[in-house]
Write an enzyme that holds these catalytic residues in place. Structure first.
Site, mmCIF file in Angstrom:
data_model
loop_
_atom_site.group_PDB
_atom_site.id
_atom_site.type_symbol
_atom_site.label_atom_id
_atom_site.label_comp_id
_atom_site.label_asym_id
_atom_site.label_seq_id
_atom_site.Cartn_x
_atom_site.Cartn_y
_atom_site.Cartn_z
ATOM 1 N N CYS A 1 0.854 -1.183 0.000
ATOM 2 C CA CYS A 1 0.000 0.000 0.000
ATOM 3 C C CYS A 1 0.888 1.230 0.000
ATOM 4 O O CYS A 1 1.434 1.620 1.020
ATOM 5 C CB CYS A 1 -0.914 -0.011 1.232
ATOM 6 S SG CYS A 1 -1.930 1.452 1.354
ATOM 7 N N LEU A 2 1.084 1.785 -1.185
ATOM 8 C CA LEU A 2 1.919 2.998 -1.292
ATOM 9 C C LEU A 2 1.253 3.905 -2.324
ATOM 10 O O LEU A 2 1.016 3.488 -3.462
ATOM 11 C CB LEU A 2 3.343 2.611 -1.752
ATOM 12 C CG LEU A 2 4.346 3.757 -1.899
ATOM 13 C CD1 LEU A 2 4.575 4.458 -0.557
ATOM 14 C CD2 LEU A 2 5.666 3.258 -2.460
#
Lengths: 746, 159
Positions: free
Chosen positions: B98-99
């Site tokens: 999750c970036l």
């Protein structure tokens, strides 16, 4: 019909007590046996057991005869003779328990013989004894084997024959009597004789296979002997090669067993053991599974006796080299070699000095000297083998490792060179070669040229390119020496930095591992002015001849021929390390000093090392150490300890020194880096990238990827290999290689 | 995924050129702790290697990444997953990350090098407010305990 016949009549169904009584009576009767043979035969024939109830009847008879045997013993005893003794002993043994069918039948035969003919009685007893012994051994072989077997049967062919002769005479006697029991005798005789002869053959095989008889074939004569013994019996028993073939097989198996046990030693002794190995091959032929059993056995031996910390690497490599030839002789499929090569290779890969040992073996081992001869021998052996048919059931696919039906030397080289990848050998060889070249007297590298040629033969011409450059450097140095050295008395070897092993070519040889490197790892120090002047003079002349190049001296690798004039007037000539010469020059000027002063004079920071060098002179008797750490020239004229007196004499302590010849290492910096090794530093970034992310890679994969991802790349695989070889050599890189795969050190 | 992977042959020349130059940049920069290289001859599929930055709990730990580039790269973000199991608040157990810059904030100005640097930063400085790994996020405050659990996880899964 006599008492005896009557006694036999009474056998059927009597209680044991009655039988005992009968035995007593028969004992009395048989003291003077009178029964004619033909009557007895008819009688026995009539009493021959039917198939169904035979066993019980005979068992009873056995019990009865067991009782009876003691009387037979007495009879035999009366007649005297060794046979009787044997018989008695055996009868006694039989009484103790083992009631084998064969035993009592044999006994009954003896009885029959005794009853039938006075003259043949003892002979029959002998027959029984032999049969009994053999039969008993058949049942409880372990009790008697192996000492007894050898003593009784196999001690020699003569004994064996004698025993068989006794037996055969007995059988013949029975036959002559036409006894009804002859059919039993036949069966027993066959079994017993078979056992006898097999046992004898085995014992003979064990004897023949004893160490010391490796120099001649054993199997052939042994099998012939077994066959002869068996054939005699076959003739008597009217069987068709029944006994003889069993005897031959027995002999063969027995020898196989012996040779399997010895195989490890046979390999070690190869080629002296060549004949014994041939025996082993022929024993295995036609015996399914025997090669595999042999391989397993040897593998166990090798692991237990060779592959442990106590064995020198050279011995392991030597064994491996010998095994290639020796086991090739045993088994052309390579199965046996393959079974031991695996463990040996894996083990060698864990030994740091294995590469050097293998290179040494290839260059200096028996292989290098006796190469052509050994090859000729093997190929003639191979021709011999060609004639034999591959026995069914023993065929194994040729293992992948067992390459090449080439010469012995080539086979050994293939095996040994397969342990590591080529680059490892090239590096080790270069290191060894460099060491040897630097120790050369008068630039005569003819032996080294041959070594390089041989190595080129093993590894391919490309692998020795670097070595050839090293040889060229030596030749070039010789020319330079002729041009320059005359005036200076200094002989230099000029080496190219790019091509000589790193340890020699770079100033900071820290961490280098080769032997030559050890010599090069020396603290820095400066030459005494006299020597320095000579070196500068030489370098000046060199740079005049080769303007584009620069010299860097490697003092540590050279040597100095000294003529030392002692205080007592003697002159000592010796060849020493340059540092030793420098130390001596310094002490000559300074007189009685400590190591620190000398070290300062030489601009060397490593005082303990300088002290070690001074002590080396003390050991040679040139200096002495009157107090710990203080040195002065030794004076052998004054035996007495003259303390201060020596100090006064030091001025005369002429360590007069003549720099007769000084070989020092230097390297030349060529401005154009090196045409052979292109600058691939951009590529190297990619290589680090791919090795980091993908893991270990072989050269061809790396080359393909570089071609794909580096814009405008036109590097050949060879250029890449050369470049990587330099990277591998330079210790500051993280690159390493093993098994053909490049990887980064973690 | 496989359809994309097999499209290597018909790779758009512009995309290939872009990726090749990114590779060049990455290789020549040779930044510590980040590296990536095409897995084989397919320029769209790379393997990356990420080492935790010094003085973070991830210091010295090495993780393998899988970088899948779309055929319209750089207009669409590459799909990046951890191949080595990574215990991290913003990485789930299948390696998904999750970036934001790999999702809604992707821009064509980013490149492999910037992505890898971002990921290296993310390792030592997670975004605990939108976790994919709840337990890790909760434990983040207790750095000592976090490191213990992390090393245990790394030892079990990554070595």
């Amino acid at each position: 019909m006599t008492h005896t016949a009557a006694a036999y009549d009474m056998l059927g169904g009597r209680p044991l007590e009655d039988l005992r009584q009968l035995a007593q009576r028969i004992h009395a009767t048989t003291a003077q046996p009178t029964t004619p043979a033909h009557e007895l035969r008819a009688h026995l024939h009539a009493r021959r057991p039917a198939a169904a109830d035979g066993a019980t009847a005979y068992e009873r008879t056995a019990d009865f005869l067991a009782e009876l045997s003691s009387s037979r013993a007495k009879l035999a005893e009366q007649r005297g003779g060794a046979g009787g003794e044997v018989w008695r002993a055996l009868a006694h043994e039989q009484m103790r328990g083992s009631s084998l069918l064969a035993a009592w039948v044999a006994e009954s035969l003896a009885l029959v013989a005794a009853l039938g003919s006075r003259a043949d009685a003892l002979l029959a007893a002998d027959t029984w004894a032999a049969g009994r012994l053999a039969a008993h051994r058949g049942a409880t072989g372990a009790e008697y084997a192996p000492r007894d077997a050898e003593d009784a049967l196999g001690a020699g062919e003569a004994d064996n024959t004698r025993l068989l002769g006794v037996f055969v005479r007995g059988v013949r006697a029975l036959d002559a009597m036409g006894s009804a029991a002859a059919w039993v005798a036949q069966g027993v005789a066959q079994g017993v004789s078979l056992f006898c002869t097999q046992e004898a053959a085995a014992a003979a095989a064990a004897k023949a296979g004893h160490p010391g008889t490796w120099d001649r074939p054993v199997l052939g004569p042994l099998v012939q002997r077994a066959q002869r013994a068996g054939a005699t019996l076959d003739a008597l028993l009217q069987t068709t090669a029944w006994v003889s073939s069993a005897c031959m097989r027995g002999a063969q198996l027995a020898l196989l067993e012996v040779r399997q046990l010895e195989l490890f030693s046979l390999v070690v002794e190869y080629p002296a053991s060549a004949r014994a190995l041939d025996d082993l091959r022929m024993c295995c032929a036609g015996q399914p599974g025997m090669l595999r059993a042999t391989a397993d056995r040897l593998q166990r031996d090798v692991c237990a006796r060779l592959l442990h910390a106590g064995a020198a690497t050279g011995d392991i490599v030597g064994f491996y080299a010998a095994a290639v030839g020796a086991l090739g002789r045993v088994d052309r499929t390579g199965l046996v070699l393959w079974a031991v090569a695996g463990p040996i290779r894996r083990y060698l890969q864990g030994r740091s000095d294995a590469v050097a040992c293998i290179v040494g073996e290839l260059l200096d081992g028996a292989l290098a000297d006796g190469g052509p001869e050994g090859a000729a021998e093997l190929s003639s052996a191979a021709l011999l083998v060609e004639g034999e048919e591959e026995p069914e059931g023993t065929w194994h696919p040729r293992p992948r490792d067992a390459q090449g039906a080439g010469t012995a030397a080539a086979d050994v080289a293939v095996q040994l060179l397969g342990v590591f990848d080529t680059d490892a050998y090239v590096r080790a060889f270069d290191g060894m070669l460099a060491g040897r070249l630097l120790r050369l007297a008068a630039y005569d590298a003819s032996a080294e040229v041959r070594q390089v040629e041989r190595m080129g033969g093993y590894l391919g011409a490309r692998a020795v390119e670097r070595s050839r450059v090293m040889l060229r450097d030596i030749a070039e140095s010789r020319r330079l020496d002729g041009q320059i050295s005359g005036a200076t008395g200094l002989h230099a070897t000029v080496v190219s930095r790019q091509f000589w092993p790193t340890a020699i070519a770079t100033t900071t040889a820290a961490g280098a591992a080769s032997a030559a490197a050890a010599a090069a790892r020396e603290p820095s120090w400066t030459l005494p002015p006299e020597m320095e002047r000579l070196a500068a003079q030489w370098a000046g002349a060199y740079e005049a001849l080769r303007p584009a190049r620069r010299l860097e001296w490697r003092h540590a690798l050279g040597s100095v021929a000294l003529e030392v004039e002692m205080l007592d007037g003697r002159t000592v000539r010796m060849r020493v390390r340059p540092i030793d010469a420098a130390v001596l020059v310094a002490i000559e000027e300074m007189g009685r000093v400590d190591a620190r002063s000398i070290a300062e004079a030489l601009e060397c920071t490593d005082v303990p090392w300088v002290r070690t060098r001074l002590r080396a002179w003390v050991a040679r008797g040139v200096l002495r150490e009157p107090a710990v750490g203080v040195f002065e020239p030794a004076d052998h004229r004054a035996a007495a300890d003259d303390g201060g007196g020596a100090l006064a004499e030091t001025a005369a302590a002429a360590g007069e020194e003549e720099v007769h010849g000084e070989m020092e290492e230097l390297e030349e910096h060529e401005p154009e880096v090196d045409a052979g090794v292109p600058d691939l530093s951009v590529h190297y970034n990619y290589i680090v990238g791919m090795l980091t992310n993908i893991g270990p890679l072989p050269l061809d994969r790396m080359h393909a990827m570089l071609a794909m991802f580096v814009p405008g790349d036109a590097t050949t695989a060879e250029q890449l290999r050369a470049f990587l070889a330099v990277k591998l050599r330079d210790d500051d890189e993280r690159l390493e290689m093993s098994g053909g795969m490049y990887r980064l050190r973690g | 995924m496989s359809a994309v992977a097999s499209s290597g042959a018909s790779l758009d020349a512009a995309v290939a050129k872009r990726l090749q130059s990114e590779l060049m940049t990455l290789m020549m920069a040779s930044l510590p702790g980040i590296s990536a290289f095409p897995q084989s001859d397919n320029l769209l599929l790379w393997t990356g290697t990420l080492t935790g930055a010094p003085s973070t709990v991830y210091e010295g730990l090495q993780y393998k990444l899988r970088l899948q580039f779309p055929s319209d790269y750089p207009f669409t973000a590459p799909t990046i997953t951890f191949e080595t199991p990574c215990w991290h608040p913003n990485v789930d157990e299948r390696g998904n990350i999750c970036l934001d810059i790999l999702k809604e904030k992707w821009s064509a100005v980013y490149n492999v090098q910037t992505i890898l640097l971002s990921l290296q930063t993310l390792l030592g400085d997670p975004n605990v407010s939108s976790p994919l790994n709840g337990p890790a996020a909760q434990l983040w405050e207790d750095q000592e305990e976090y490191k213990r659990v992390l090393l245990k996880h790394y030892k079990e899964h990554a070595q």
